[in-house]
Design a protein around this motif. Structure first.
Motif, short mmCIF file in Angstrom:
data_model
loop_
_atom_site.label_atom_id
_atom_site.label_comp_id
_atom_site.label_asym_id
_atom_site.label_seq_id
_atom_site.Cartn_x
_atom_site.Cartn_y
_atom_site.Cartn_z
N ALA A 32 0.80 -1.22 0.00
CA ALA A 32 0.00 0.00 0.00
C ALA A 32 0.84 1.28 0.00
CB ALA A 32 -0.94 0.01 1.20
N GLY A 34 3.14 2.19 -1.83
CA GLY A 34 3.43 2.66 -3.17
C GLY A 34 2.29 3.43 -3.82
N ARG A 35 1.16 3.47 -3.13
CA ARG A 35 0.01 4.20 -3.68
C ARG A 35 0.06 5.66 -3.23
NH1 ARG A 35 -4.98 0.52 -2.55
NH2 ARG A 35 -5.91 1.92 -4.08
N THR A 36 -0.85 6.46 -3.71
CA THR A 36 -0.83 7.89 -3.41
C THR A 36 -1.59 8.21 -2.13
OG1 THR A 36 -2.87 8.38 -4.60
CG2 THR A 36 -0.80 8.47 -5.88
N CYS A 37 -1.39 9.42 -1.66
CA CYS A 37 -2.16 9.91 -0.51
C CYS A 37 -3.66 9.90 -0.82
CB CYS A 37 -1.70 11.32 -0.14
SG CYS A 37 -0.30 11.37 0.99
N ASP A 39 -5.23 7.76 -2.67
CA ASP A 39 -5.65 6.36 -2.50
C ASP A 39 -5.81 6.03 -1.02
OD1 ASP A 39 -5.55 5.89 -5.28
OD2 ASP A 39 -3.44 5.29 -5.17
N TYR A 40 -4.87 6.51 -0.21
CA TYR A 40 -4.92 6.31 1.23
C TYR A 40 -6.20 6.91 1.81
CZ TYR A 40 -4.03 7.51 6.11
OH TYR A 40 -4.15 7.70 7.47
N PHE A 54 -3.66 -0.41 4.39
CA PHE A 54 -2.78 0.71 4.72
C PHE A 54 -2.32 0.63 6.18
CE2 PHE A 54 -4.30 2.64 0.81
CZ PHE A 54 -3.17 3.30 0.36
N CYS A 92 -2.22 14.25 4.05
CA CYS A 92 -2.56 13.73 2.73
C CYS A 92 -3.69 14.52 2.06
CB CYS A 92 -2.91 12.24 2.82
SG CYS A 92 -1.44 11.18 2.91
N ASP A 97 -1.42 13.92 -4.31
CA ASP A 97 -0.66 13.20 -5.34
C ASP A 97 0.65 12.61 -4.82
OD1 ASP A 97 -2.58 13.75 -7.28
OD2 ASP A 97 -1.65 15.65 -7.82
N PRO A 99 3.24 10.19 -3.09
CA PRO A 99 3.25 8.77 -2.72
C PRO A 99 3.11 8.65 -1.20
CG PRO A 99 4.99 9.22 -4.30
CD PRO A 99 4.43 10.56 -3.88
#
Length: 140
Positions: A32, A34-37, A39-40, A54, A92, A97, A99
């Motif tokens: 998780a 490696g995903r963006t804020c 996405d979080y 996460f 975030c 955007d 990571p």
């Protein structure tokens, strides 16, 4: 240079700008992180498995810091995991955007100076601690 020292340098140098990691400036992030804020934040809103992914990734990341950073029992110090996640939520929202790994690294960098150096279940070694403080970072 020891692996721990190298990992410490990498961990503390994570910022919003790209720092050199490999010869091409890249580094591998698994899970998780490696995903963006964005996405979080979406996962936090959804809850369930998405949010758990996460939370588990953060727990693993914190455990790795604790294992690999010299003189560190708990990188969070007196900050609770709930407080850290609330800080990440707020951060975030402003940097959607970014990571997620970088958002967490920035927060852990701030916590480095207030981390817990000793297990609460172990007697403190005041003499050793005082000697270490007298040497400062020169001894590292």
């Amino acid at each position: 240079m020891t692996w721990r020292r190298l990992l410490l340098m990498i961990a503390l140098s994570c910022t919003t700008s790209v720092q050199a990691r490999d010869l091409n400036g890249n580094y591998a992030v698994f899970g998780a992180g490696g995903r963006t804020c964005a996405d979080y934040l979406q996962a936090r809103d959804q809850g369930g498995e998405a949010a758990l992914a996460f939370a588990q990734w953060v727990a693993g990341h914190l455990s790795a810091y604790n294992l690999l950073l010299d003189k560190t029992y708990n990188i969070l110090g007196e900050v609770t995991p709930f407080q850290l996640m609330a800080e990440l939520d707020a951060y975030c929202r402003e940097a959607r955007d970014l990571p997620f790994v970088q958002a967490l690294a920035l927060h852990l960098e701030k916590l480095y100076e207030v981390r817990a150096n000793l297990s609460p279940n172990q007697p403190s070694n005041w003499k050793g601690w005082l000697e270490e403080m007298a040497r400062g970072r020169k001894g590292e």
